[in-house]
Design a protein around this motif. Structure first.
Motif, mmCIF file in Angstrom:
data_model
loop_
_atom_site.group_PDB
_atom_site.id
_atom_site.type_symbol
_atom_site.label_atom_id
_atom_site.label_comp_id
_atom_site.label_asym_id
_atom_site.label_seq_id
_atom_site.Cartn_x
_atom_site.Cartn_y
_atom_site.Cartn_z
ATOM 1 N N LYS A 58 4.578 -2.999 -11.767
ATOM 2 C CA LYS A 58 3.765 -3.374 -10.383
ATOM 3 C C LYS A 58 4.303 -2.605 -9.046
ATOM 4 N N ALA A 59 4.811 -1.767 -9.444
ATOM 5 C CA ALA A 59 5.629 -0.827 -8.129
ATOM 6 C C ALA A 59 4.416 -0.366 -7.163
ATOM 7 N N GLY A 60 4.482 -0.467 -5.976
ATOM 8 C CA GLY A 60 3.589 -0.199 -4.765
ATOM 9 C C GLY A 60 2.962 -1.470 -4.235
ATOM 10 N N THR A 61 3.035 -2.400 -5.155
ATOM 11 C CA THR A 61 2.426 -3.638 -4.538
ATOM 12 C C THR A 61 3.156 -4.188 -3.227
ATOM 13 N N ALA A 62 4.498 -4.219 -3.022
ATOM 14 C CA ALA A 62 4.958 -4.821 -1.917
ATOM 15 C C ALA A 62 4.689 -3.547 -0.785
ATOM 16 N N VAL A 63 5.060 -2.501 -1.077
ATOM 17 C CA VAL A 63 4.782 -1.642 -0.034
ATOM 18 C C VAL A 63 3.194 -1.625 0.664
ATOM 19 N N THR A 64 2.361 -1.675 -0.222
ATOM 20 C CA THR A 64 0.963 -1.668 0.075
ATOM 21 C C THR A 64 0.610 -3.123 1.062
ATOM 22 N N GLY A 65 1.373 -4.167 0.723
ATOM 23 C CA GLY A 65 0.982 -5.483 1.350
ATOM 24 C C GLY A 65 1.762 -5.124 2.822
ATOM 25 N N PHE A 66 3.081 -4.706 2.786
ATOM 26 C CA PHE A 66 3.685 -4.025 3.761
ATOM 27 C C PHE A 66 2.806 -3.220 4.834
ATOM 28 N N VAL A 89 -0.042 5.905 7.850
ATOM 29 C CA VAL A 89 0.190 5.177 7.014
ATOM 30 C C VAL A 89 -1.094 4.853 6.261
ATOM 31 N N GLN A 90 -2.463 5.090 6.786
ATOM 32 C CA GLN A 90 -3.669 4.996 6.105
ATOM 33 C C GLN A 90 -3.998 6.268 5.339
ATOM 34 N N PRO A 95 -2.130 5.662 0.076
ATOM 35 C CA PRO A 95 -2.714 6.636 -1.092
ATOM 36 C C PRO A 95 -1.455 6.746 -2.052
ATOM 37 N N ASN A 96 -0.169 6.683 -1.600
ATOM 38 C CA ASN A 96 1.095 7.236 -2.372
ATOM 39 C C ASN A 96 2.108 6.031 -2.251
ATOM 40 N N SER A 101 7.448 3.298 -2.721
ATOM 41 C CA SER A 101 8.012 2.165 -2.918
ATOM 42 C C SER A 101 9.222 2.505 -3.904
ATOM 43 N N TYR A 102 9.193 3.418 -4.793
ATOM 44 C CA TYR A 102 10.652 3.911 -5.312
ATOM 45 C C TYR A 102 11.367 4.600 -4.216
ATOM 46 N N ALA A 103 10.495 5.561 -3.408
ATOM 47 C CA ALA A 103 11.693 6.128 -2.383
ATOM 48 C C ALA A 103 12.290 5.284 -1.359
ATOM 49 N N VAL A 104 11.473 4.162 -1.129
ATOM 50 C CA VAL A 104 12.316 3.174 -0.146
ATOM 51 C C VAL A 104 13.282 2.100 -0.892
#
Length: 192
Positions: A58-66, A89-90, A95-96, A101-104
């Motif tokens: 589910k990678a990207g879920t937390a970043v998307t919410g943030f 951001v937009q 879009p990435n 998420s992995y980079a953070v």
């Protein structure tokens, strides 16, 4: 063809004491390890998150919410998120989101490990400060202002911040001069 000597601006005593004197290495080590610990624990919590919202299926879920939360802070007379950062951001980050998420997550872990070990301290502190600035631009305070200030100090004091760490042995092998202590005098930069 001869090489002319480059003019040098002398370093004031106070900045030499704070940022180039190995006698202050213990203080810098404490500061460096504290900041490294903060980054390592934050990143490790993301990497090992059992829900896999940072790293995993589910990678990207937390970043998307943030990031969506950051976009919500772009309105009003004094928005928490500047317009140019909202555009980033937009159009770039959202879009990435999986890549970010992995980079953070791994970026926080790597910065933390490097700072704790005192390995490439100035570079690690720079990237830590860059992440802090990104979080601040997204309208998040938390520990980011303090860590940004400390990262800035570590970048300024890179010569001795890693002196009680791996930098003391690794950087000279890469051709970087580090301060050397002298009896009775302050630390001076070793000439190459």
């Amino acid at each position: 063809m001869t090489h002319s000597a480059r003019p040098m601006i002398p370093e004031p005593y106070l900045t030499q004491l704070l940022f180039a004197n190995p006698r202050l290495a213990p203080l810098w080590a404490i500061l460096r390890i504290y900041v490294g610990y903060e980054w390592l624990t934050a990143g490790w919590a993301k990497v090992t998150n059992p829900a896999g919202v940072w790293v995993g299926e589910k990678a990207g879920t937390a970043v998307t919410g943030f990031l969506k939360g950051a976009l919500a802070k772009t309105t009003g007379e004094h928005p928490d998120v500047p317009g140019w950062y909202a555009w980033f951001v937009q159009h770039v980050a959202l879009p990435n989101a999986t890549l970010f998420s992995y980079a953070v997550a791994y970026g926080e872990v790597l910065v933390g490990i490097a700072l704790i070990l005192g390995l490439f301290t100035g570079l690690a502190a720079f990237f830590g400060g860059f992440m802090n600035a990104s979080y601040l631009l997204a309208g998040t305070l938390s520990t980011n202002p303090l860590l940004f200030i400390l990262a800035t100090w570590l970048v300024l004091g890179w010569r001795v911040a890693g002196y009680w760490g791996l930098d003391r042995w690794v950087l000279p092998r890469l051709g970087v001069s580090l301060p050397v202590g002298r009896a009775g005098g302050g630390g001076r930069l070793k000439s190459t």
